[in-house]
Design an enzyme around this catalytic site. Structure first.
Site, mmCIF file in Angstrom:
data_model
loop_
_atom_site.group_PDB
_atom_site.id
_atom_site.type_symbol
_atom_site.label_atom_id
_atom_site.label_comp_id
_atom_site.label_asym_id
_atom_site.label_seq_id
_atom_site.Cartn_x
_atom_site.Cartn_y
_atom_site.Cartn_z
ATOM 1 N N SER A 42 0.720 -1.172 -0.013
ATOM 2 C CA SER A 42 0.155 -0.011 -0.110
ATOM 3 C C SER A 42 0.938 1.256 -0.045
ATOM 4 C CB SER A 42 -0.964 0.050 1.082
ATOM 5 O OG SER A 42 -0.576 0.472 2.469
ATOM 6 N N HIS A 85 9.374 3.088 8.012
ATOM 7 C CA HIS A 85 9.219 2.284 9.158
ATOM 8 C C HIS A 85 8.241 2.784 10.166
ATOM 9 C CE1 HIS A 85 10.667 -0.546 12.282
ATOM 10 N NE2 HIS A 85 10.605 0.306 13.208
HETATM 11 C C1 GAR Z 1 4.195 -0.744 6.462
HETATM 12 O O1 GAR Z 1 3.741 -0.400 7.895
HETATM 13 C C2 GAR Z 1 5.740 -0.332 6.547
HETATM 14 O O2 GAR Z 1 6.157 0.711 7.341
HETATM 15 C C3 GAR Z 1 6.184 -1.682 7.246
HETATM 16 O O3 GAR Z 1 5.580 -2.908 6.558
HETATM 17 C C4 GAR Z 1 4.056 -2.212 6.270
HETATM 18 C C5 GAR Z 1 4.035 -2.497 4.683
HETATM 19 O O4 GAR Z 1 2.669 -2.112 4.316
HETATM 20 N N1 GAR Z 1 7.714 -1.944 6.985
HETATM 21 C C6 GAR Z 1 8.508 -2.299 8.106
HETATM 22 O O5 GAR Z 1 7.957 -2.911 9.082
HETATM 23 C C7 GAR Z 1 9.985 -2.400 7.881
HETATM 24 N N2 GAR Z 1 10.828 -2.554 8.935
HETATM 25 P P1 GAR Z 1 2.508 -2.018 2.957
HETATM 26 O O6 GAR Z 1 2.939 -3.328 2.104
HETATM 27 O O7 GAR Z 1 0.719 -1.914 2.890
HETATM 28 O O8 GAR Z 1 2.928 -0.718 2.070
#
Ligand code: GAR
Length: 221
Positions: A19, A115
């Site tokens: 996302s 993050h």
């Molecule tokens: C997000 O919340 C991002 O900040 C986190 O994974 C999620 C991905 O969501 N990243 C981490 O934790 C990296 N250490 P998304 O696939 O919907 O963008």
């Protein structure tokens, strides 16, 4: 007639839903946005974000880390894809894989991550649970340059959300991700446009950005 804007060539690396990737792709559709998304890579073939990127006409490929005997060879395969696409800047967006220090050093000042916490608090995983356990009243997200130490690089932008009585980790995650999707495109615009850069291990901002930084530092109440 003004010269066309030179857009920085950006790759987005994902491992799942994507996302944040979608919010970057949407932002980059604006003619005056200083970055274009030229490649999406995932270490997981099943990552839902890959199909979305492909549907947008962006080259999207899986490089399954399980096909490689070690991190160095996986990182070398990533590097080859990034070079072939002439990528200038890498955005990690939910990419859940640790790199070798050599790969990170090769992209020093040219790789960003988002993050889901207000770094330096709550590195690693389960950040919303960590925030609840610590009892903080403010939580949020951070866009930072990537350095070899996990979740430790110089900070470009942060957005805070309140922790409310009765919040659970999922509810908090829902509130934080809204801010992530807003913050990351704003931060990438600054870095790709040259208004924020890494200098001597710290983020240097152009003066006018430092004065008008509402998009980069915010509290959503
Ligand atoms: C997000 O919340 C991002 O900040 C986190 O994974 C999620 C991905 O969501 N990243 C981490 O934790 C990296 N250490 P998304 O696939 O919907 O963008």
């Amino acid at each position: 007639m003004t010269a066309p804007l030179r857009k920085t060539r950006v790759a987005i690396l994902i491992s799942g839903r994507g996302s944040n990737m979608i919010s970057l792709i949407e932002a980059a559709k604006a003619p005056d946005y200083p970055a274009e998304i030229v490649l999406v890579l995932s270490n997981r073939p099943e990552a839902a974000g890959l199909a979305h990127a492909a549907s947008e006409g962006i080259p999207a490929r899986a490089i399954d880390h399980r096909d490689f005997p070690d991190r160095a060879r996986f990182d070398a395969a990533l590097q080859a894809e990034l070079e072939a696409a002439r990528v200038e800047l890498v955005c990690l967006a939910g990419f859940m894989r640790i790199f070798t220090p050599g790969f990170v050093e090769g992209w020093a000042g040219r790789m960003l991550n988002i993050h889901p916490s207000l770094l330096p608090l709550f590195r690693g995983t389960h950040t919303h649970r960590q925030a609840l356990d610590a009892g903080v009243r403010l939580h949020g997200c951070t866009v930072h340059y990537v350095v070899p130490e996990l979740d430790a690089g110089p900070i470009v932008a942060q957005a805070a959300v309140p922790v409310r009585p009765g919040d659970d980790a999922d509810g908090l995650a829902d509130r934080v991700i809204v801010q992530e999707r807003r913050l990351y495109p704003a931060a990438l615009a600054l870095v790709a446009g040259g208004s924020a850069r890494l200098e001597d291990g710290r983020v240097a901002f152009d003066g006018d950005v430092a004065r008008a930084d509402g998009a980069l530092l915010s509290l959503a109440v």
